[in-house]
Design a protein around this motif. Structure first.
Motif, PDB file in Angstrom:
ATOM      1  N   LYS A  88       0.865  -1.297  -0.097  1.00 28.17           N
ATOM      2  CA  LYS A  88      -0.007   0.166  -0.132  1.00 28.17           C
ATOM      3  C   LYS A  88       0.714   1.417   0.018  1.00 28.17           C
ATOM      4  O   LYS A  88       0.746   2.221  -0.657  1.00 28.17           O
ATOM      5  CB  LYS A  88      -0.719   0.019   1.203  1.00 28.17           C
ATOM      6  CG  LYS A  88      -1.735   1.339   1.214  1.00 28.17           C
ATOM      7  CD  LYS A  88      -2.689   0.965   2.601  1.00 28.17           C
ATOM      8  CE  LYS A  88      -3.702   2.274   2.738  1.00 28.17           C
ATOM      9  NZ  LYS A  88      -4.456   2.233   3.894  1.00 28.17           N
ATOM     10  N   THR A  89       1.986   1.241   0.796  1.00 27.38           N
ATOM     11  CA  THR A  89       2.792   2.254   0.956  1.00 27.38           C
ATOM     12  C   THR A  89       3.758   2.809  -0.515  1.00 27.38           C
ATOM     13  O   THR A  89       3.422   3.828  -0.776  1.00 27.38           O
ATOM     14  CB  THR A  89       3.841   2.308   2.000  1.00 27.38           C
ATOM     15  OG1 THR A  89       3.172   2.060   3.167  1.00 27.38           O
ATOM     16  CG2 THR A  89       4.839   3.547   2.229  1.00 27.38           C
ATOM     17  N   TYR A  90       4.287   1.779  -0.910  1.00 28.62           N
ATOM     18  CA  TYR A  90       5.204   1.752  -2.118  1.00 28.62           C
ATOM     19  C   TYR A  90       4.389   1.527  -3.460  1.00 28.62           C
ATOM     20  O   TYR A  90       4.879   2.122  -4.459  1.00 28.62           O
ATOM     21  CB  TYR A  90       6.246   0.873  -2.054  1.00 28.62           C
ATOM     22  CG  TYR A  90       7.215   1.534  -0.878  1.00 28.62           C
ATOM     23  CD1 TYR A  90       7.807   2.535  -0.836  1.00 28.62           C
ATOM     24  CD2 TYR A  90       6.934   0.846   0.490  1.00 28.62           C
ATOM     25  CE1 TYR A  90       8.870   3.005   0.254  1.00 28.62           C
ATOM     26  CE2 TYR A  90       7.762   1.410   1.604  1.00 28.62           C
ATOM     27  CZ  TYR A  90       8.614   2.376   1.451  1.00 28.62           C
ATOM     28  OH  TYR A  90       9.112   2.661   2.428  1.00 28.62           O
ATOM     29  N   GLY A  91       3.376   1.114  -3.322  1.00 28.50           N
ATOM     30  CA  GLY A  91       2.652   0.612  -4.615  1.00 28.50           C
ATOM     31  C   GLY A  91       3.184  -0.488  -5.838  1.00 28.50           C
ATOM     32  O   GLY A  91       4.167  -0.990  -5.696  1.00 28.50           O
ATOM     33  N   THR A  92       2.216  -0.831  -6.752  1.00 28.91           N
ATOM     34  CA  THR A  92       2.304  -1.943  -7.665  1.00 28.91           C
ATOM     35  C   THR A  92       3.524  -1.535  -8.537  1.00 28.91           C
ATOM     36  O   THR A  92       4.357  -2.346  -9.255  1.00 28.91           O
ATOM     37  CB  THR A  92       1.347  -2.345  -8.310  1.00 28.91           C
ATOM     38  OG1 THR A  92       0.878  -1.273  -8.868  1.00 28.91           O
ATOM     39  CG2 THR A  92       0.444  -2.962  -7.230  1.00 28.91           C
ATOM     40  N   ASN A  93       3.879  -0.166  -8.929  1.00 28.19           N
ATOM     41  CA  ASN A  93       4.933   0.162  -9.623  1.00 28.19           C
ATOM     42  C   ASN A  93       6.413  -0.194  -9.115  1.00 28.19           C
ATOM     43  O   ASN A  93       7.270  -0.178  -9.761  1.00 28.19           O
ATOM     44  CB  ASN A  93       4.701   1.703 -10.039  1.00 28.19           C
ATOM     45  CG  ASN A  93       3.707   1.863 -11.182  1.00 28.19           C
ATOM     46  OD1 ASN A  93       3.094   0.910 -11.904  1.00 28.19           O
ATOM     47  ND2 ASN A  93       2.875   3.147 -10.817  1.00 28.19           N
ATOM     48  N   TRP A  94       6.236  -0.110  -7.668  1.00 28.26           N
ATOM     49  CA  TRP A  94       7.626  -0.378  -7.048  1.00 28.26           C
ATOM     50  C   TRP A  94       7.662  -1.717  -6.508  1.00 28.26           C
ATOM     51  O   TRP A  94       8.735  -2.332  -6.678  1.00 28.26           O
ATOM     52  CB  TRP A  94       7.618   0.752  -6.161  1.00 28.26           C
ATOM     53  CG  TRP A  94       8.854   0.457  -4.995  1.00 28.26           C
ATOM     54  CD1 TRP A  94       8.853  -0.262  -3.819  1.00 28.26           C
ATOM     55  CD2 TRP A  94      10.175   0.894  -5.337  1.00 28.26           C
ATOM     56  NE1 TRP A  94      10.232  -0.160  -3.319  1.00 28.26           N
ATOM     57  CE2 TRP A  94      11.005   0.510  -4.210  1.00 28.26           C
ATOM     58  CE3 TRP A  94      10.752   1.923  -6.375  1.00 28.26           C
ATOM     59  CZ2 TRP A  94      12.401   0.957  -4.157  1.00 28.26           C
ATOM     60  CZ3 TRP A  94      12.171   2.158  -6.222  1.00 28.26           C
ATOM     61  CH2 TRP A  94      12.690   1.801  -5.100  1.00 28.26           C
ATOM     62  N   VAL A  95       6.847  -2.315  -6.110  1.00 30.22           N
ATOM     63  CA  VAL A  95       6.593  -3.723  -5.397  1.00 30.22           C
ATOM     64  C   VAL A  95       6.543  -4.652  -6.413  1.00 30.22           C
ATOM     65  O   VAL A  95       5.304  -4.762  -7.275  1.00 30.22           O
ATOM     66  CB  VAL A  95       5.805  -3.734  -4.495  1.00 30.22           C
ATOM     67  CG1 VAL A  95       5.679  -5.225  -3.873  1.00 30.22           C
ATOM     68  CG2 VAL A  95       6.018  -2.751  -3.287  1.00 30.22           C
ATOM     69  N   ASN A  96       7.534  -5.503  -6.719  1.00 29.68           N
ATOM     70  CA  ASN A  96       7.584  -6.498  -7.530  1.00 29.68           C
ATOM     71  C   ASN A  96       7.144  -7.995  -6.792  1.00 29.68           C
ATOM     72  O   ASN A  96       8.077  -8.512  -6.111  1.00 29.68           O
ATOM     73  CB  ASN A  96       9.014  -6.900  -8.546  1.00 29.68           C
ATOM     74  CG  ASN A  96       8.953  -7.838  -9.465  1.00 29.68           C
ATOM     75  OD1 ASN A  96       7.843  -8.516  -9.738  1.00 29.68           O
ATOM     76  ND2 ASN A  96       9.836  -7.942 -10.088  1.00 29.68           N
ATOM     77  N   TYR A  97       6.089  -8.455  -7.005  1.00 27.52           N
ATOM     78  CA  TYR A  97       5.588  -9.772  -6.240  1.00 27.52           C
ATOM     79  C   TYR A  97       4.833 -10.606  -7.272  1.00 27.52           C
ATOM     80  O   TYR A  97       4.239 -10.162  -8.121  1.00 27.52           O
ATOM     81  CB  TYR A  97       5.005  -9.202  -4.866  1.00 27.52           C
ATOM     82  CG  TYR A  97       3.524  -9.018  -4.948  1.00 27.52           C
ATOM     83  CD1 TYR A  97       2.416  -9.946  -4.851  1.00 27.52           C
ATOM     84  CD2 TYR A  97       3.132  -7.778  -5.589  1.00 27.52           C
ATOM     85  CE1 TYR A  97       0.920  -9.425  -5.093  1.00 27.52           C
ATOM     86  CE2 TYR A  97       1.897  -7.386  -5.821  1.00 27.52           C
ATOM     87  CZ  TYR A  97       0.688  -8.267  -5.565  1.00 27.52           C
ATOM     88  OH  TYR A  97      -0.389  -7.823  -5.893  1.00 27.52           O
TER      89      TYR A  97
END
Length: 399
Positions: free
Chosen positions: A94-103
């Protein structure tokens, strides 16, 4: 010709006048932790969350020191099924977003996350002269089951554990490997000995026999490292004194003392967990850079703390002076500790109750240092170390 001479003279006068009038850069105190773990080894949090915590809690520099690794290349971790970690991941996303978090979700319905590298996460947090992240590693070695850990700070390449035929030999081999990278790269790098009493692995004799080492954890915030010692083993603080007595007698540089977190656990807090915010160093220097910080540390321009903050610290004309930034309804004991020439035991040379004190070093002293003990309880203590403290570095008499 006379006109030319007059012009040159005028220029020189103007130059030297401006040089003399230029104000010197005022040195500041920078707060930092040089022992921190993340998901890159056995910590339980993402580097970004850890950096955010330190930056938000008044630190200016931090080193992630994961075991035998640097935050480089590709690494995926599986988020533990415990709800604490599942919820923490949701907050991270939520804090860093899907553009940053690769999961991704694997075939067993587990969440897997690709960790950000040092070069990636530092761009989110570093600010010129406000916050700095140092690349570092905890070189994690052993001898016959005894843990031998050394932090290398401001390195560029991972240093593999060097091994050896004794505790001393393992330590020295790893220190030499750090020194080799420092020489090859021509950049400031420091190594420090971690938690000597962890597993009671590193003895006083081993520390005294070391070559070319200046830094040692007098306080480590992990609950399993035995800072206080026991009936059989001395405390790390007393070990520090014995080391310096021996070093001075053998014409070695002084050993400086650090306080560190050795943080691993960022979700559960208490005396059985290795949490952030327990111990740190305050370095006095002109700018916030690896070179400036390390140069200051190598000349002893720092103190260690678990909560006590100093308003002033100086050593001038063989006088060690300290002033505490006092909290309301809090008392302080300022004790000067050292050893007299011809003696082999450290002792309390002088102490006062208050927030300001000075001590004059004389020729008959090997060294003196200052320890400040507060009446204020540590917010998250370990062992029997219940109150906030600060330790200056040791000083020697100069002609």
């Amino acid at each position: 010709m006379d006109t030319l001479k007059i012009s040159v003279l005028a220029i020189l006068i103007l130059f030297f006048s401006c040089s003399k009038g230029k104000p010197s850069v005022e040195k500041k105190w920078y707060k930092g932790n040089l022992h921190t773990h993340s998901y890159w080894s056995d910590g339980d949090e993402f580097p970004e969350v850890i950096m955010h915590w330190y930056k938000s809690n008044g630190y200016q520099f931090v080193a992630l020191t994961d075991h035998n690794t640097l935050a480089k290349g590709d690494k995926w971790i599986t988020v533990p099924e415990d709800s604490i970690y599942q919820n923490a991941f949701k907050n991270y996303l939520k804090t860093y977003g899907t553009n940053w978090v690769n999961y991704k979700i694997d075939s067993l319905n587990r969440i897997q996350v690709k960790l950000k590298t040092y070069n990636q996460y530092k761009t989110k947090f570093e600010e010129n002269n406000k916050f700095l992240i140092l690349q570092a590693e905890e070189i994690t070695d052993s001898y016959q089951g005894k843990p031998i850990h050394i932090n290398a700070t401001n390195i560029e390449h991972k240093i593999n554990p060097q091994g050896g035929h004794s505790v001393l030999n393992v330590m020295q081999n790893n220190l030499d490997a750090v020194a080799k990278q420092k020489e090859e790269l021509g950049k400031p790098i420091i190594a420090h000995i971690n938690h000597a009493n962890f597993g009671y692995a590193i003895g006083l004799e081993d520390m005294i026999a070391l070559k070319n080492e200046q830094f040692f954890e007098v306080y480590n915030g992990h609950p399993a490292v035995n800072n206080s010692g026991n009936d059989e083993y001395i405390s790390t603080e007393l070990m520090w004194d014995y080391i310096n007595i021996a070093y001075i007698e053998n014409n070695k540089p002084l050993m400086y003392g650090l306080a560190t977190d050795d943080s691993h656990h960022y979700h559960r807090k208490g005396s059985t967990w290795s949490n952030a915010g327990r111990g740190w160093i305050m370095v006095q220097t002109d700018i916030l850079s690896p070179k400036s910080l390390i140069n200051a540390m190598e000349t002893g321009q720092f103190y260690a703390s678990t909560g006590v903050e100093l308003k002033d610290l100086s050593f001038k004309n063989n006088t060690l002076s300290v002033e505490v930034k006092a909290d309301k309804n809090t008392t302080y004991k300022i004790a000067f500790i050292g050893c007299k020439k011809g003696q082999v035991e450290p002792e309390e040379l002088f102490s006062v109750e208050g927030n300001k004190a000075s001590f004059v070093l004389t020729k008959n002293l090997l060294y003196a240092r200052c320890k400040i003990t507060s009446s204020k309880l540590h917010k998250n203590p370990i062992e029997d170390l219940l109150f906030e403290n600060a330790w200056t570095q040791p000083y020697t008499y100069t002609e």
